[in-house]
Structures are given as structure tokens and as C-alpha cells.
Design an enzyme around this catalytic site. Structure first.
Site, PDB file in Angstrom:
ATOM      1  N   SER A   1       0.813  -1.224   0.000  1.00  0.00           N
ATOM      2  CA  SER A   1       0.000   0.000   0.000  1.00  0.00           C
ATOM      3  C   SER A   1       0.844   1.270   0.000  1.00  0.00           C
ATOM      4  O   SER A   1       1.904   1.334   0.636  1.00  0.00           O
ATOM      5  CB  SER A   1      -0.872  -0.017   1.259  1.00  0.00           C
ATOM      6  OG  SER A   1      -1.433   1.245   1.482  1.00  0.00           O
TER       7      SER A   1
ATOM      8  N   GLU B   1       0.120   3.620   1.764  1.00  0.00           N
ATOM      9  CA  GLU B   1       0.174   4.041   3.174  1.00  0.00           C
ATOM     10  C   GLU B   1       1.590   3.855   3.730  1.00  0.00           C
ATOM     11  O   GLU B   1       1.950   4.503   4.714  1.00  0.00           O
ATOM     12  CB  GLU B   1      -0.764   3.182   4.024  1.00  0.00           C
ATOM     13  CG  GLU B   1      -2.124   3.725   4.327  1.00  0.00           C
ATOM     14  CD  GLU B   1      -2.170   5.014   5.135  1.00  0.00           C
ATOM     15  OE1 GLU B   1      -1.755   5.010   6.300  1.00  0.00           O
ATOM     16  OE2 GLU B   1      -2.620   6.027   4.591  1.00  0.00           O
TER      17      GLU B   1
ATOM     18  N   TYR C   1      -1.609   0.309  10.548  1.00  0.00           N
ATOM     19  CA  TYR C   1      -1.875  -0.355   9.268  1.00  0.00           C
ATOM     20  C   TYR C   1      -0.663  -0.208   8.340  1.00  0.00           C
ATOM     21  O   TYR C   1      -0.189  -1.180   7.748  1.00  0.00           O
ATOM     22  CB  TYR C   1      -3.125   0.243   8.616  1.00  0.00           C
ATOM     23  CG  TYR C   1      -3.330  -0.168   7.176  1.00  0.00           C
ATOM     24  CD1 TYR C   1      -3.919  -1.382   6.852  1.00  0.00           C
ATOM     25  CD2 TYR C   1      -2.924   0.665   6.126  1.00  0.00           C
ATOM     26  CE1 TYR C   1      -4.102  -1.761   5.524  1.00  0.00           C
ATOM     27  CE2 TYR C   1      -3.110   0.293   4.801  1.00  0.00           C
ATOM     28  CZ  TYR C   1      -3.694  -0.920   4.507  1.00  0.00           C
ATOM     29  OH  TYR C   1      -3.870  -1.286   3.191  1.00  0.00           O
TER      30      TYR C   1
HETATM   31  P1  NAP Z   1     -11.341  -4.843   1.708  1.00  0.00           P
HETATM   32  O1  NAP Z   1     -12.495  -4.531   0.835  1.00  0.00           O
HETATM   33  O2  NAP Z   1     -11.307  -4.327   3.106  1.00  0.00           O
HETATM   34  O3  NAP Z   1     -11.208  -6.439   1.756  1.00  0.00           O
HETATM   35  C1  NAP Z   1     -10.384  -7.080   2.692  1.00  0.00           C
HETATM   36  C2  NAP Z   1     -10.570  -8.571   2.568  1.00  0.00           C
HETATM   37  O4  NAP Z   1      -9.728  -9.237   3.534  1.00  0.00           O
HETATM   38  C3  NAP Z   1     -11.998  -9.059   2.851  1.00  0.00           C
HETATM   39  O5  NAP Z   1     -12.317 -10.092   1.949  1.00  0.00           O
HETATM   40  C4  NAP Z   1     -11.880  -9.622   4.269  1.00  0.00           C
HETATM   41  O6  NAP Z   1     -12.832 -10.626   4.571  1.00  0.00           O
HETATM   42  C5  NAP Z   1     -10.489 -10.233   4.182  1.00  0.00           C
HETATM   43  N1  NAP Z   1      -9.900 -10.534   5.490  1.00  0.00           N
HETATM   44  C6  NAP Z   1      -9.788  -9.719   6.556  1.00  0.00           C
HETATM   45  N2  NAP Z   1      -9.211 -10.370   7.573  1.00  0.00           N
HETATM   46  C7  NAP Z   1      -8.964 -11.633   7.145  1.00  0.00           C
HETATM   47  C8  NAP Z   1      -8.405 -12.790   7.741  1.00  0.00           C
HETATM   48  N3  NAP Z   1      -7.960 -12.779   9.009  1.00  0.00           N
HETATM   49  N4  NAP Z   1      -8.300 -13.912   7.014  1.00  0.00           N
HETATM   50  C9  NAP Z   1      -8.750 -13.941   5.743  1.00  0.00           C
HETATM   51  N5  NAP Z   1      -9.288 -12.884   5.113  1.00  0.00           N
HETATM   52  C10 NAP Z   1      -9.398 -11.739   5.813  1.00  0.00           C
HETATM   53  O7  NAP Z   1      -9.979  -4.371   1.023  1.00  0.00           O
HETATM   54  P2  NAP Z   1      -9.691  -3.984  -0.519  1.00  0.00           P
HETATM   55  O8  NAP Z   1      -9.927  -2.538  -0.701  1.00  0.00           O
HETATM   56  O9  NAP Z   1     -10.313  -4.979  -1.398  1.00  0.00           O
HETATM   57  O10 NAP Z   1      -8.111  -4.164  -0.556  1.00  0.00           O
HETATM   58  C11 NAP Z   1      -7.517  -5.421  -0.861  1.00  0.00           C
HETATM   59  C12 NAP Z   1      -6.104  -5.451  -0.312  1.00  0.00           C
HETATM   60  O11 NAP Z   1      -5.357  -4.404  -0.895  1.00  0.00           O
HETATM   61  C13 NAP Z   1      -5.996  -5.252   1.194  1.00  0.00           C
HETATM   62  O12 NAP Z   1      -4.897  -6.016   1.636  1.00  0.00           O
HETATM   63  C14 NAP Z   1      -5.683  -3.772   1.337  1.00  0.00           C
HETATM   64  O13 NAP Z   1      -4.999  -3.528   2.553  1.00  0.00           O
HETATM   65  C15 NAP Z   1      -4.804  -3.564   0.121  1.00  0.00           C
HETATM   66  N6  NAP Z   1      -4.790  -2.208  -0.446  1.00  0.00           N
HETATM   67  C16 NAP Z   1      -5.985  -1.595  -0.760  1.00  0.00           C
HETATM   68  C17 NAP Z   1      -5.962  -0.339  -1.354  1.00  0.00           C
HETATM   69  C18 NAP Z   1      -7.254   0.358  -1.739  1.00  0.00           C
HETATM   70  O14 NAP Z   1      -7.198   1.584  -1.988  1.00  0.00           O
HETATM   71  N7  NAP Z   1      -8.374  -0.348  -1.843  1.00  0.00           N
HETATM   72  C19 NAP Z   1      -4.726   0.294  -1.629  1.00  0.00           C
HETATM   73  C20 NAP Z   1      -3.556  -0.378  -1.305  1.00  0.00           C
HETATM   74  C21 NAP Z   1      -3.592  -1.636  -0.729  1.00  0.00           C
HETATM   75  P3  NAP Z   1     -14.279 -10.306   5.239  1.00  0.00           P
HETATM   76  O15 NAP Z   1     -15.197 -10.011   4.088  1.00  0.00           O
HETATM   77  O16 NAP Z   1     -14.589 -11.557   5.952  1.00  0.00           O
HETATM   78  O17 NAP Z   1     -14.076  -9.121   6.152  1.00  0.00           O
HETATM   79  O1  G4F Z   2     -10.644   6.667   2.319  1.00  0.00           O
HETATM   80  P1  G4F Z   2      -9.708   6.594   3.460  1.00  0.00           P
HETATM   81  O2  G4F Z   2     -10.203   5.986   4.725  1.00  0.00           O
HETATM   82  O3  G4F Z   2      -8.421   5.854   2.893  1.00  0.00           O
HETATM   83  P2  G4F Z   2      -6.894   5.795   3.382  1.00  0.00           P
HETATM   84  O4  G4F Z   2      -6.749   6.039   4.829  1.00  0.00           O
HETATM   85  O5  G4F Z   2      -6.110   6.663   2.461  1.00  0.00           O
HETATM   86  O6  G4F Z   2      -6.551   4.262   3.142  1.00  0.00           O
HETATM   87  C1  G4F Z   2      -6.973   3.568   1.976  1.00  0.00           C
HETATM   88  O7  G4F Z   2      -5.968   3.676   1.000  1.00  0.00           O
HETATM   89  C2  G4F Z   2      -4.729   3.024   1.335  1.00  0.00           C
HETATM   90  C3  G4F Z   2      -3.768   3.254   0.167  1.00  0.00           C
HETATM   91  O8  G4F Z   2      -3.127   4.490   0.320  1.00  0.00           O
HETATM   92  C4  G4F Z   2      -5.000   1.563   1.564  1.00  0.00           C
HETATM   93  F1  G4F Z   2      -3.843   0.909   1.803  1.00  0.00           F
HETATM   94  C5  G4F Z   2      -5.966   1.399   2.719  1.00  0.00           C
HETATM   95  O9  G4F Z   2      -6.257   0.017   2.916  1.00  0.00           O
HETATM   96  C6  G4F Z   2      -7.257   2.124   2.373  1.00  0.00           C
HETATM   97  O10 G4F Z   2      -7.851   1.446   1.286  1.00  0.00           O
HETATM   98  O11 G4F Z   2      -9.181   8.053   3.826  1.00  0.00           O
HETATM   99  C7  G4F Z   2      -8.651   8.917   2.833  1.00  0.00           C
HETATM  100  C8  G4F Z   2      -8.444  10.310   3.436  1.00  0.00           C
HETATM  101  C9  G4F Z   2      -7.700  10.319   4.768  1.00  0.00           C
HETATM  102  O12 G4F Z   2      -6.741  11.329   4.730  1.00  0.00           O
HETATM  103  C10 G4F Z   2      -8.754  10.675   5.809  1.00  0.00           C
HETATM  104  O13 G4F Z   2      -8.270  11.414   6.923  1.00  0.00           O
HETATM  105  O14 G4F Z   2      -9.739  10.868   3.709  1.00  0.00           O
HETATM  106  C11 G4F Z   2      -9.696  11.531   4.967  1.00  0.00           C
HETATM  107  N1  G4F Z   2     -11.057  11.603   5.474  1.00  0.00           N
HETATM  108  C12 G4F Z   2     -11.758  12.755   5.685  1.00  0.00           C
HETATM  109  N2  G4F Z   2     -12.962  12.482   6.173  1.00  0.00           N
HETATM  110  C13 G4F Z   2     -11.839  10.572   5.829  1.00  0.00           C
HETATM  111  C14 G4F Z   2     -13.045  11.126   6.272  1.00  0.00           C
HETATM  112  N3  G4F Z   2     -11.628   9.234   5.802  1.00  0.00           N
HETATM  113  C15 G4F Z   2     -12.644   8.428   6.220  1.00  0.00           C
HETATM  114  N4  G4F Z   2     -12.463   7.102   6.176  1.00  0.00           N
HETATM  115  N5  G4F Z   2     -13.840   8.931   6.686  1.00  0.00           N
HETATM  116  C16 G4F Z   2     -14.078  10.276   6.735  1.00  0.00           C
HETATM  117  O15 G4F Z   2     -15.165  10.708   7.172  1.00  0.00           O
END
Ligand code: NAP
Ligand code: G4F
Length: 323
Positions: free
Chosen positions: A123, A125, A147
């Protein structure tokens, strides 16, 4: 027929990746943990076309069994506790799922002793309090949340297994990517849904945290294609996947309200400091040059296109859902 095992198949990315792999002709297996509530909403349309296996990243034996059953060519590790604020309230659990879970899976693959290709969902992050703009594969990391720290461990253990055991293991450093399937608590989905509900008269205002934070936002469907491409190369490597553009949360809000014809968006938004994080990531912007050059990968959906498609999808969903 190639075979793939996907952890996190019930999540946003897991559901899009499963669709993508099925279209490519893969036999797809998904690891799914037990829950007392239904968690297959995002993959219900795929049931019968994916094989779901019981398992948990906390449980080594279940990972070994999943590998034996699926005998995969490729493993995509998308499972994680992925919500940053939850990592501040549950840092140890986040470390177990998001950090150590990677080692459990890598160790299971190593002992399985077959030529499995491995993708780790790393990520942006990990860049946290950024030390370089834009961020590339060589930018030093400075995570700002439990995280981010857990993901950094997952990244380095992936690199370590590649270097120690010759595993074909890639770390995809993906910047924020969104879709109508995004979890409701993440900022873009919370905004899209809130705007749709305000437009339909189902909600009066939108409570948000830090509107100044900037992110490099892309479309999840574009990003799962990059995951697959990483595992099709001659050599394993790590890649930044991003659009190369950055926008503030406030800009996302403004465009979302504009999509439904509301210009005076500030009248509907309340900034709630309780939603601010103990430590914030202020600015993310990735340089996807390596992914472009080596994977021939380009994002297809623009920032405005992403905002519009998310708002449109939530408008349609909310219009069908009685209060
Ligand atoms: P998500 O919607 O939160 O999905 C997370 C998945 O992980 C869900 O299927 C969840 O299952 C499963 N999980 C959680 N704990 C587990 C465990 N102990 N054992 C097995 N499975 C488990 O996340 P996403 O947005 O699809 O992201 C996919 C991956 O990419 C994650 O690793 C996230 O950290 C990473 N990532 C995401 C972003 C982004 O912007 N979306 C960016 C960078 C990296 P349940 O349905 O049972 O909760
Ligand atoms: O949408 P967010 O919660 O995503 P964040 O923290 O950037 O993390 C996501 O992206 C990561 C990749 O860079 C992933 F690895 C991670 O798993 C996840 O998918 O927040 C985005 C921004 C933050 O700066 C937060 O402070 O939005 C700001 N924000 C403002 N108001 C809010 C809110 N975030 C959330 N969740 N809820 C609010 O009401």
C-alpha cells in the site's frame, strides 16, 4: 487451465480480481473466513464460478489446506484489516492479519514446494509522511499508522522470501483505488453515498474529517489488471500502481455534489474533528512510470470519471432501497 487462489475474495479488490481471472480462463479459488453474518455480497454473482475455501490468515493449517486443495499457479494475497482508523483502535489485530498473515501464507507456499507465483497487496500508506514527491519504488518509507507499519512488514517479508528462497513474489504498491463496491466507511464511498442520499432527501448532512488530505485515487478495476500483469513477467519485481494525479478530499466532495447539481456543497458538510486521525498522511501521489514501461499498464478511468461513476451507482442503489 491456470489456477489462482485469492485471499480477501469477499473484499472490493477480491471481487474484481476474481471476475478478471474468470474472464482470462482461470479456475479461481477464494479463501473465505467464517462469519456469523453474510459476507459474500460482492461475489454473489460469481457463486458457482469460484470455489470458496474455508480459511483465515490467522490460521496456518487452513492456509496449507487451501494450497493443497487449489494447487494454484498464482496466489494473490489481498486479505487484510484494511481500514486505517481501525488500525489505531486494534493495532495488534491489524499486525496479525495485515502483517504476520503474509508470513503465514508465504511460509505455507514455501513448504508446499511447487512453483507458485505470489502477489502481495502492499500500500501507498507505507510512504506515510512522504520523504519524496512523487513516490516511486525507491522512495524511502515512513508509515503513519499501525496499518501502514503492518503493510511495510508484509512488503519486506515478501521481498525477503523472494531473495532468500527464490520465490516468484511481487509486492504491488497500490495507491488508493475505489469503486461502487468500496466499503461504506472509506472516504470516497462515504462521500458518494452521502451525496446520493442528500440528493434523494434521505440524509441532511455529511460528517467528514480532514478535507485537506490529498490522495492519488484510481479505479479498482484498473488496479486488479496491474496485479495480474505483475505475475506474468519473466522476473518478479515490485511496482507502484497509481494515476500520477493528486486531489484533496474536499475536491472529491465538490465534484460529487456537482454531479447531482448541488454547487453550495459546504452547506451540507460538517467537519468533525473526532474523525481526524492520530497521525495523518497528508499527501500521496505516485509515479507509475515503471508499471507503464514494464507492464504496459495505464489507468483507464480519470478522477472525475471515478467520482461520477461512484455517485451514479449510489444514486441508483439508494433510489431502490427503502429507508
Ligand atoms: P477490503 O475490501 O477491506 O477487503 C479485505 C478482505 O480481507 C476481505 O475479503 C476480508 O474478509 C479479508 N480478510 C480480513 N481479515 C482476514 C483474515 N484474518 N483472514 C482472511 N481474510 C481476511 O480491502 P480492498 O480494498 O479490497 O483491498 C484489498 C487489499 O489491498 C488489502 O490487503 C488492502 O490492505 C490492500 N490495499 C488496498 C488499497 C485500496 O485503496 N483499496 C490500496 C492499497 C492496498 P471479510 O469479508 O470476511 O471481512
Ligand atoms: O478513504 P480513506 O479511509 O483511505 P486511506 O486512509 O487513504 O486508506 C486507503 O488507501 C490506502 C492506500 O493508500 C490503503 F492501503 C488502505 O487500505 C485504504 O484502502 O481516507 C482517505 C483520506 C484520509 O486522509 C482521511 O483522513 O480521507 C480523509 N477523510 C476525511 N474524512 C476521511 C473522512 N476518511 C474516512 N475514512 N472517513 C471520513 O469521514
Amino acid at each position: 487451465m491456470p489456477r489462482a487462489l485469492v485471499t480477501g475474495i469477499t473484499g472490493q479488490d477480491g471481487s474484481y480480481l476474481a471476475e478478471f481471472l474468470i474472464e482470462k480462463g482461470y479456475e479461481v479459488y477464494g479463501l473465505m473466513r467464517r462469519s456469523s453474518v453474510v459476507t459474500d455480497q460482492r461475489i454473489r454473482h460469481l457463486l458457482g464460478r469460484v470455489e470458496l475455501l474455508d480459511g483465515d490468515l490467522l490460521d496456518e493449517g487452513s492456509l496449507v489446506r487451501a494450497l493443497r486443495t487449489s494447487t494454484p499457479d498464482e496466489v494473490y494475497n489481498l486479505g487484510a484489516q484494511s481500514f486505517v482508523p481501525a488500525s489505531f483502535t486494534a493495532p495488534v489485530m491489524t499486525g496479525e492479519f495485515t502483517g504476520l498473515g503474509v508470513t503465514r501464507l508465504l511460509e505455507a507456499i514455501r513448504l508446499f514446494d511447487a512453483p507458485v507465483r505470489f502477489y502481495q497487496a502492499s500500500s501507498s500508506e507505507m510512504f506515510g509522511k512522504v520523504v519524496e514527491v512523487p513516490q516511486t519504488e525507491t522512495t524511502p518509507f515512513y508509515p503513519r499508522s499501525p496499518y501502514g507499519v503492518a503493510k511495510l512488514y508484509g512488503h519486506w517479508i515478501t521481498v525477503n522470501y523472494r531473495e532468500s528462497y527464490g520465490l516468484y513474489a511481487c509486492s504491488g504498491i497500490l495507491f488508493n483505488h475505489e469503486s461502487p463496491r468500496r466499503g461504506l466507511e472509506f472516504a470516497p464511498r462515504k462521500i458518494a453515498r452521502g451525496v446520493a442520499r442528500i440528493k434523494l432527501g434521505k440524509q441532511k448532512e455529511l460528517h467528514l474529517g480532514n478535507l485537506e488530505a490529498r490522495r492519488d485515487w484510481g479505479y479498482a478495476k484498473d488496479y486488479v489488471r496491474a496485479m495480474w500483469l505483475m505475475l506474468q513477467q519473466d522476473e518478479p519485481d515490485d511496482y507502484v500502481v497509481a494515476t500520477g494525479e493528486t486531489h484533496s478530499v474536499g475536491e472529491f466532495v465538490e465534484l460529487a455534489f456537482r454531479r447531482v447539481g448541488i454547487e453550495n456543497w459546504r452547506d451540507y458538510v460538517t467537519v468533525d474533528t473526532a474523525l481526524f486521525r492520530p497521525a495523518e498522511v497528508d499527501l500521496l501521489i505516485g509515479d507509475p512510470a515503471k508499471a507503464r514501461a514494464k507492464l504496459n499498464w495505464e489507468p483507464e478511468v480519470s478522477f472525475e470519471g471515478l467520482v461520477n461513476l461512484m455517485v451514479d451507482a449510489d444514486l441508483e442503489l439508494e433510489a431502490q432501497t427503502p429507508e
